[in-house]
Design an enzyme around this catalytic site. Structure first.
Site, PDB file in Angstrom:
ATOM      1  N   PHE A 155      -8.024  -4.184 -10.682  1.00 37.17           N
ATOM      2  CA  PHE A 155      -7.074  -3.509  -9.737  1.00 37.17           C
ATOM      3  C   PHE A 155      -5.628  -3.789 -10.288  1.00 37.17           C
ATOM      4  O   PHE A 155      -4.977  -4.722  -9.668  1.00 37.17           O
ATOM      5  CB  PHE A 155      -7.196  -4.007  -8.520  1.00 37.17           C
ATOM      6  N   GLU A 167      14.054  16.032  10.024  1.00 36.67           N
ATOM      7  CA  GLU A 167      15.211  16.710  10.525  1.00 36.67           C
ATOM      8  C   GLU A 167      15.969  15.475  11.104  1.00 36.67           C
ATOM      9  O   GLU A 167      15.465  14.397  11.766  1.00 36.67           O
ATOM     10  CB  GLU A 167      14.518  17.354  11.823  1.00 36.67           C
ATOM     11  N   ARG A 227       0.077   7.783   7.855  1.00 32.93           N
ATOM     12  CA  ARG A 227      -1.392   8.005   7.534  1.00 32.93           C
ATOM     13  C   ARG A 227      -2.251   6.757   7.884  1.00 32.93           C
ATOM     14  O   ARG A 227      -3.386   6.803   7.665  1.00 32.93           O
ATOM     15  CB  ARG A 227      -1.530   8.202   6.033  1.00 32.93           C
ATOM     16  N   LYS A 228      -1.548   5.705   8.455  1.00 35.32           N
ATOM     17  CA  LYS A 228      -2.214   4.576   9.095  1.00 35.32           C
ATOM     18  C   LYS A 228      -2.028   4.189  10.054  1.00 35.32           C
ATOM     19  O   LYS A 228      -1.815   3.032  10.700  1.00 35.32           O
ATOM     20  CB  LYS A 228      -1.810   3.098   8.047  1.00 35.32           C
ATOM     21  N   ASP A 256      -1.923   6.045  -6.291  1.00 35.32           N
ATOM     22  CA  ASP A 256      -2.371   6.818  -5.118  1.00 35.32           C
ATOM     23  C   ASP A 256      -1.174   7.267  -4.435  1.00 35.32           C
ATOM     24  O   ASP A 256      -0.186   6.386  -3.880  1.00 35.32           O
ATOM     25  CB  ASP A 256      -3.321   6.174  -4.339  1.00 35.32           C
ATOM     26  N   ALA A 257      -0.981   8.461  -4.060  1.00 33.55           N
ATOM     27  CA  ALA A 257       0.283   8.929  -3.672  1.00 33.55           C
ATOM     28  C   ALA A 257       0.296   8.131  -1.935  1.00 33.55           C
ATOM     29  O   ALA A 257      -0.882   8.081  -1.441  1.00 33.55           O
ATOM     30  CB  ALA A 257       0.426  10.329  -3.519  1.00 33.55           C
ATOM     31  N   ASP A 274       5.782   9.891  20.937  1.00 34.33           N
ATOM     32  CA  ASP A 274       4.779   9.099  20.019  1.00 34.33           C
ATOM     33  C   ASP A 274       5.067   7.723  19.915  1.00 34.33           C
ATOM     34  O   ASP A 274       3.980   6.982  19.815  1.00 34.33           O
ATOM     35  CB  ASP A 274       4.872   9.823  18.720  1.00 34.33           C
ATOM     36  N   HIS A 281       0.851  -1.192   0.027  1.00 30.94           N
ATOM     37  CA  HIS A 281       0.052   0.027  -0.161  1.00 30.94           C
ATOM     38  C   HIS A 281       0.796   1.113  -0.054  1.00 30.94           C
ATOM     39  O   HIS A 281       1.872   1.448   0.675  1.00 30.94           O
ATOM     40  CB  HIS A 281      -0.862   0.043   1.158  1.00 30.94           C
ATOM     41  N   ASP A 315       0.905   4.022   1.426  1.00 29.73           N
ATOM     42  CA  ASP A 315       1.329   4.714   2.565  1.00 29.73           C
ATOM     43  C   ASP A 315       2.195   3.830   3.497  1.00 29.73           C
ATOM     44  O   ASP A 315       3.244   4.355   4.167  1.00 29.73           O
ATOM     45  CB  ASP A 315       0.053   4.842   3.670  1.00 29.73           C
ATOM     46  N   LYS A 316       2.041   2.401   3.181  1.00 28.30           N
ATOM     47  CA  LYS A 316       3.074   1.669   3.879  1.00 28.30           C
ATOM     48  C   LYS A 316       4.201   1.444   3.347  1.00 28.30           C
ATOM     49  O   LYS A 316       5.355   1.299   4.037  1.00 28.30           O
ATOM     50  CB  LYS A 316       2.189   0.193   4.060  1.00 28.30           C
ATOM     51  N   GLU A 368      10.002  11.856   7.081  1.00 25.72           N
ATOM     52  CA  GLU A 368       8.789  11.545   6.155  1.00 25.72           C
ATOM     53  C   GLU A 368       9.080  11.371   4.731  1.00 25.72           C
ATOM     54  O   GLU A 368      10.118  11.786   4.612  1.00 25.72           O
ATOM     55  CB  GLU A 368       8.148  12.999   6.384  1.00 25.72           C
ATOM     56  N   LYS A 425      10.406   7.856  13.171  1.00 26.58           N
ATOM     57  CA  LYS A 425      10.894   8.764  14.467  1.00 26.58           C
ATOM     58  C   LYS A 425      11.675   7.709  15.114  1.00 26.58           C
ATOM     59  O   LYS A 425      11.300   6.499  15.433  1.00 26.58           O
ATOM     60  CB  LYS A 425       9.510   8.752  15.109  1.00 26.58           C
ATOM     61  N   LYS A 431      -5.736  -4.332   0.450  1.00 23.70           N
ATOM     62  CA  LYS A 431      -6.430  -4.115   1.882  1.00 23.70           C
ATOM     63  C   LYS A 431      -7.305  -5.180   1.896  1.00 23.70           C
ATOM     64  O   LYS A 431      -7.900  -5.959   1.282  1.00 23.70           O
ATOM     65  CB  LYS A 431      -7.154  -2.921   1.330  1.00 23.70           C
ATOM     66  N   LYS A 449      11.300  10.048  20.563  1.00 26.68           N
ATOM     67  CA  LYS A 449      10.030  10.686  20.237  1.00 26.68           C
ATOM     68  C   LYS A 449       9.013   9.562  20.982  1.00 26.68           C
ATOM     69  O   LYS A 449       8.956   8.638  20.902  1.00 26.68           O
ATOM     70  CB  LYS A 449       9.554  10.757  18.676  1.00 26.68           C
TER      71      LYS A 449
END
Length: 406
Positions: free
Chosen positions: A245, A57, A259-260, A253-254, A286, A16, A18-19, A44, A280, A177, A284
């Site tokens: 597909f 960074e 995002r997941k 798709d970008a 998060d 995917h 995003d992955k 990123e 990260k 998916k 961090k």
């Protein structure tokens, strides 16, 4: 608390878009931590048709100096790492090919103002890398102590990816998916009411015998993953419901890092603080605090202290100790165990060091290049294996039980 309901979770494959971005970002984290275990990384990744762009960074010995000059050879290592990730995922398509894609590197030095708040100095302990709230969760629905809907959604796609790479399912392409809906009775999953699987495929597998072969294959994988008796004639099946597909991944798709976050965590069965993990370094919170709260919640359930446990923790940037710790066992705690007692027990364990960022990293051993495998099929519910997924260990269960008042 409702005990009878339908609940749904989804997963996405390593292909995917995003992955793909998450895996590239975490491969960069691993590259830099291998050079400097104290490296600071916020990487990123953007992926789109025949393009990968890095931004963020960084700081670390043997990587980049404060003026933004790269150490010899590092820029090429970064590009080689990116292309290797895309190759390992399996992208050799006209619209996204590991060898011919355009690569752009916009990483730059970490802000000195952030560094001064986070680094230890004088009598000041190392502070959290940012403010925020993080959640951990565990439940006894599966052996992995994860929500069943998400666990099965992940495992369907993991099985398909393994078959694609081994050649057992050569008609599959990397992007896919899944989505699983289960019926709960008395708070326990008992049946699957719907399955959705959309998978990128080779040309021609959207019609005729080839389409039937693909759908038969997907049904077999789902039957092998779900427990006996969960599927029935009433189960709704949606396999590639839109039809063809063929164009997928970053060409279709970008993709962006982070995002997941629901796929990465608990499939919507638990709260989320909003922070992503991939790209990260473990200073961090998060990332590291989400890992320690999963570790704590899992050990509470593994110890038999509750059937379901949510833990929240909060930090302020530059401050070492958490602002709050909250435990909720959703009315499932064992006899004589209270949420308040669990909170006190956790904060009183010397091995956890008051849950400062440094103590978390030390206890779980997070300053190592262990993050690329986390970036697909979930950060939780995975098997603790050597250096990998240490937050999935249940080695704190006895200490938690011993710390509770008798």
């Amino acid at each position: 608390m409702r005990t009878s309901f339908l609940f749904t979770s989804e997963s996405v494959s390593e292909g995917h878009p995003d992955k793909v971005s998450d895996q590239i970002s975490d491969a960069i984290v691993d590259l830099f931590l291998a050079k400097d275990p104290e490296a600071r990384v916020a990487c990123e990744t953007l992926t789109t048709t025949q393009t990968v762009v890095l931004a963020g960074e960084i700081r670390g010995a043997g990587i980049m100096d404060t003026a933004g000059n790269w150490a010899p050879g590092v820029e090429q290592e970064i590009e080689d790492t990116v292309r290797a990730v895309v190759r390992e995922i399996g992208y050799q398509q006209e619209g996204f090919h590991w060898e011919t894609l355009r690569f752009e590197n916009n990483l730059h030095p970490q802000s000195a103002h952030i560094a001064q708040g986070v680094d230890a100095s004088g009598n000041k302990d190392e502070g959290a890398g940012d403010q925020g709230i993080m959640f951990g969760f565990a439940c006894d629905e599966t052996p992995d102590l994860m929500p069943a809907t998400l666990d099965y959604s992940h495992k369907i796609l993991e099985r398909m990816a393994a078959d694609r790479k081994s050649g057992a399912a050569p008609f599959l392409e990397p992007d896919a998916k899944s989505q699983v809906t289960l019926r709960y009775e008395n708070g326990r999953p008992v049946a699957c009411t719907a399955v959705v699987v959309s998978t990128q495929h080779a040309p021609g597998y959207d019609q005729g015998e080839e389409e039937a072969e693909l759908k038969t294959y997907v049904r077999r994988v789902v039957r092998e993953v779900l427990p006996d008796g969960f599927l029935s004639g009433d189960t709704q099946w949606h396999i590639n419901p839109t039809g063809s597909f063929v164009i997928g991944g970053p060409d279709g798709d970008a993709g962006l890092t982070g995002r997941k976050i629901i796929v990465d965590t608990y499939g919507g069965a638990a709260p989320h603080g909003g922070g992503a993990f991939s790209g990260k370094d473990p200073t961090k919170v998060d990332r590291s605090a989400a890992y320690i709260t999963r570790y704590l919640a899992k050990n509470v359930v593994a110890a038999g202290l509750a059937k379901r446990c949510t833990i929240q923790i909060a930090y302020a940037i530059g401050v070492s100790e958490p602002l709050s710790l909250y435990v909720d066992t959703h009315g499932t705690a064992a006899d004589g165990v209270s949420d308040e007692a669990l909170e006190k027990a956790i904060l009183g364990l010397d091995t956890l060091g008051r849950l400062t960022p440094r103590a978390i990293r030390t206890h779980l051993g997070l300053n190592r290049p262990i993050y690329r495998p986390t970036a697909a099929y979930g950060h939780f519910g995975r098997r603790a294996d050597g250096d990998y997924f240490p937050w999935e260990r249940t080695d704190l269960a006895d200490a938690l039980k011993a710390a509770l008042p008798r």
